[in-house]
Design an enzyme around this catalytic site. Structure first.
Site, PDB file in Angstrom:
ATOM      1  N   GLU A 273       5.861  18.733   7.284  1.00 59.77           N
ATOM      2  CA  GLU A 273       4.539  18.526   6.369  1.00 59.77           C
ATOM      3  C   GLU A 273       3.266  18.704   7.178  1.00 59.77           C
ATOM      4  O   GLU A 273       2.320  19.233   6.742  1.00 59.77           O
ATOM      5  CB  GLU A 273       4.756  17.082   5.760  1.00 59.77           C
ATOM      6  CG  GLU A 273       3.581  16.720   4.960  1.00 59.77           C
ATOM      7  CD  GLU A 273       3.408  17.330   3.712  1.00 59.77           C
ATOM      8  OE1 GLU A 273       4.490  17.864   3.383  1.00 59.77           O
ATOM      9  OE2 GLU A 273       2.619  17.213   2.974  1.00 59.77           O
ATOM     10  N   ASP A 274       3.386  18.104   8.584  1.00 57.34           N
ATOM     11  CA  ASP A 274       2.082  17.790   9.214  1.00 57.34           C
ATOM     12  C   ASP A 274       2.052  18.903  10.514  1.00 57.34           C
ATOM     13  O   ASP A 274       0.725  18.594  11.221  1.00 57.34           O
ATOM     14  CB  ASP A 274       1.676  16.445   9.537  1.00 57.34           C
ATOM     15  CG  ASP A 274       1.737  15.667   8.359  1.00 57.34           C
ATOM     16  OD1 ASP A 274       1.410  16.305   7.296  1.00 57.34           O
ATOM     17  OD2 ASP A 274       2.160  14.335   8.485  1.00 57.34           O
TER      18      ASP A 274
ATOM     19  N   ASP B  17       8.523 -26.833  -3.217  1.00 64.62           N
ATOM     20  CA  ASP B  17       9.082 -25.902  -4.048  1.00 64.62           C
ATOM     21  C   ASP B  17       8.746 -24.339  -3.278  1.00 64.62           C
ATOM     22  O   ASP B  17       9.027 -23.515  -3.710  1.00 64.62           O
ATOM     23  CB  ASP B  17       8.350 -25.836  -5.255  1.00 64.62           C
ATOM     24  CG  ASP B  17       8.983 -27.053  -6.014  1.00 64.62           C
ATOM     25  OD1 ASP B  17       9.972 -27.414  -5.970  1.00 64.62           O
ATOM     26  OD2 ASP B  17       7.942 -27.581  -6.943  1.00 64.62           O
TER      27      ASP B  17
END
Ligand code: MN
Length: 728
Positions: free
Chosen positions: A76-77, A259
């Site tokens: 890609e790069d 909790d």
């Protein structure tokens, strides 16, 4: 920064046959082709593929996958070609890298289309080779970990996409930690303020929580050691995103800090030991009914196994405990990778193939279906069990939480569509707005410009977007109603005194009054104050008629004096006044004159409802009170108890008992023991039988629960026959 040696060491740990020379070649290659490139953070680009490889190691992937992870951005790069990769690292690696590159290159038209298409691409990639998905997930995770370096506008989009696509995929693959981390990072990006605040608040109670965690771990370890179990007990604060989701869904405050902690017991033993441990936990702390889940007998679709229970802990807190064997724990960490084996270079599921039926299904589906929406429709149920996917009449996909109704759909389209919704057609047929939507439904909303959000919508709207809009609109409408009502009352009162509302508005008298004596607030606020009974219209009119708008210093002329305080004093009272002195909050308006109805005498904790009265503020009834049904529903207003301003209120109870010496003392002792003040007491004896004594007490109680508690205690007193509350 991860180094090559770190990667090699970790790969050897679970895959001793690794070709280290080949791995090193991949490392050198990627370092060379990315040389000179930088990430947005300014760091060398090489860090990214190395970190991606590091994440993949946590998933115990094979050598080819690690190499593809190192190379995943090279096509890609950089100027690298597929042929080059294939020549250097073989066809399998080239195939993986090419698959990833294809995904990265897709361009999309609209956000919705992008979503449907993205799902499709991910799933196709996954069905071709699940390793592509693993690399893509690792890639996304590292990008999310470094998302602060992205441009502001990209951040939101990427985080949303992660939430929509990658979180459910990680979940489906059973890689719990990855799902959790992706979700947490996305949440922090999408709601940075909420996340920051939660974090700051968590920090405050940290010490307390750490002591608590240690205590609980100590108790559990000791109990399990008693029955000869070897185990490791962990306690940890849940992720910000889970805490937030929990607070939202259960309406909890963070102050309920216990909790926010979850406990996990990992047992060095078999399945039977898990149930034995569960028995121990339940004998120390009572379980919350309905919260026990046996994912060992019935594993989740992604293969997850554990026992889950919630118990009531030392301080009355809800404590979540997971119990699992070492093997189950490993599976939960590795997810799908726990069941892989390598066969001729390909990953395959191990012995128990049924775990991956869904995956095979996906492959089958994608072969037959060409329309992305249809494809999505086919896979969504399996991949996203807690969501429904419905369609607009033009075929756009709308993704809603399960249980959503046409109202949620309407608000998802646009808030204006939601606000003006009068009806809905599902699959071409008119349905009630409260009907739950099913997967694949096509929904059409019918709107009308005269419609506005209705309160009863809150009974079935589930999305936060819809609920927020509805609540806001109702508050707004309540204010508008109050303004109109106040204007109406004042107008009538003025006419009775040969004045007109237009007149006092025009000559500025009303404005001068508002400026001088109503703290400079607006005329609308003045109207609202009249409708809530904070200002008596008759007194106001007298002032407007006589004083020509000049403020006389005598404030006693203003009625409801309790609520109108000279400015000088108002400052002093400010702190107190913020809390409602009645103990009741009236929706949308802070200090309203409140009266409790004599017929039902509501107590904090009772379900209540308010009625706006002319000139006398708001009267509070219990919801079940018979009077409520005779009152004008137009004047109904939402009220709630103000927990911050608990005000003890006097109520009466009647106790019937045997008539014998010491009875009254026993009962009053019981009441005092409950910490309740007795206002007065009266005793009488039924003359006809001469055997039953009737005691009436006036008690000052803070809320309905305390009252119920003390009544229960009185009933236990020997000789007491009945205890009841007297109303009206
Ligand atoms: Mn990448």
């Amino acid at each position: 920064m991860l180094r090559f040696n770190d990667i090699a060491d970790r790969l050897i740990e679970y895959n001793p046959q690794v070709d280290l020379e080949r791995l090193q070649r991949a490392y050198v290659f990627t370092a060379k082709v990315h040389d000179g490139q930088e990430r947005l953070s300014g760091e060398p680009y090489l860090i990214h593929p190395l970190e991606v490889a590091g994440i993949l190691l946590d998933l115990h992937v094979d050598e080819d996958t690690i190499i593809a992870g190192l190379l995943h951005d090279t096509l890609e790069d950089t100027l690298t070609t597929r042929e080059e990769i294939e020549r250097l690292f073989g066809p399998s690696v080239a195939f993986l890298v090419e698959g990833l590159t294809k995904i990265a290159r897709i361009e999309f038209k609209s956000a919705r289309e992008q979503q449907a298409e993205n799902f499709r691409k991910m799933l196709i990639a996954m069905s071709e080779d699940i390793r592509i998905l693993m690399i893509k997930l690792a890639d996304r995770l590292h990008n999310m970990r470094t998302i602060v370096h992205m441009k502001e506008e990209s951040r939101r989009r990427i985080a949303q996409e992660t939430m929509d696509i990658y979180v459910p995929l990680a979940h489906r693959l059973g890689v719990y930690w990855m799902k959790q981390e992706l979700e947490d990072l996305s949440f922090r990006t999408l709601e940075p303020e909420v996340a920051k605040e939660l974090e700051a608040r968590l920090l405050i109670s940290r010490d307390e929580r750490e002591v608590y965690i240690e205590d609980v771990i100590g108790i559990i370890s000791a109990r399990l050691a008693d029955i000869g179990l070897r185990c490791e007990v962990q306690g940890r604060v849940k992720d910000i995103s889970s805490i937030h989701a929990k607070m939202k869904s259960q309406d909890l405050e963070l102050e309920q800090i216990y909790d926010t902690i979850g406990f996990r017991i990992v047992i060095d033993g078999g399945i039977g030991d898990c149930y034995a441990a569960l028995g121990q936990i339940h004998s120390v702390w009572p379980p919350v009914p309905g919260r026990f889940k046996d994912y060992i007998a019935l594993p989740k679709p992604n293969g997850y196994r554990s026992l889950h229970t919630t118990v009531i802990g030392e301080y009355g807190e809800r404590m979540e405990v997971q119990i699992r064997t070492v093997e189950m724990h490993r599976d939960a960490e590795l997810g799908i990778a726990a069941h892989w084996k390598y066969k001729e270079g390909r990953l395959e599921a191990d012995g128990d193939d049924s775990k991956f039926d869904w995956l095979r299904q996906l492959v089958e589906w994608q072969k037959e279906i060409s329309d992305p929406h249809e494809f999505l429709d086919a896979v969504k149920l399996d991949l996203f069990p807690n969501e429904v996917f419905v369609f607009t009449p033009t075929g756009e996909v709308i993704n809603l939480a399960s249980g959503s109704t046409p109202i949620d759909f309407a608000y998802a389209i646009h808030s204006e569509v939601g606000s003006h919704c009068v009806g809905a057609k599902v699959n071409g047929r008119l349905v009630p707005l409260r009907q739950r939507l099913k997967d694949g439904d096509t929904v059409e909303i019918i709107t009308s410009s005269s419609q506005s959000p209705r309160k009863d919508w809150l009974e079935f709207a589930v999305s936060s977007k819809a609920r927020n809009h509805i609540r806001h609109a109702i508050r707004q409408a309540g204010k508008e109603r109050a303004v109109a009502l106040g204007r109406d009352i004042l107008g009538r009162e003025l006419r009775r005194n040969d004045l007109t509302l237009a007149g006092v508005l025009e000559d500025g008298r009303l404005q001068r009054y508002a400026d001088a004596e109503f703290g400079g607030r607006t005329i609308d606020e003045l109207f609202a104050a009249i409708s809530y009974g904070k200002i008596a219209a008759s007194v106001l009119v007298r002032k407007l008629a006589g004083g020509e708008g000049k403020a006389p210093p005598d404030l006693s002329a203003v009625a409801s004096a309790a609520n109108v305080v000279p400015k000088r004093l108002r400052r002093l009272f400010k702190r107190e006044r913020r809390r409602s002195t009645s103990g009741v909050r009236v929706s949308g308006t802070p200090d309203v004159l409140v009266r409790f109805a004599g017929c039902c005498e509501p107590l904090p904790g009772d379900e209540i409802i308010g009625f706006v009265t002319r000139g006398r503020g708001v009267t509070i009834h219990t919801k079940g009170c018979a009077r409520v049904f005779t009152l004008d529903p137009e004047r109904k207003i939402a009220v709630e108890w103000d927990d911050e301003a608990k005000v003890a209120r006097a109520i009466a109870i009647r106790v019937l008992s045997r008539d014998e010496p010491g009875m009254l003392a026993k009962i009053t002792n019981t009441i005092s023991a409950a910490g309740i003040n007795i206002g007065s007491a009266k005793v009488s004896v039924d003359e006809t039988t001469g055997r039953t004594a009737e005691q009436t007490f006036e008690l000052w109680v803070p809320d309905a629960r305390t009252l119920a508690g003390v009544m229960r205690e009185i009933r236990k007193v020997k000789g007491v026959r009945s205890v009841e509350r007297i109303r009206g």
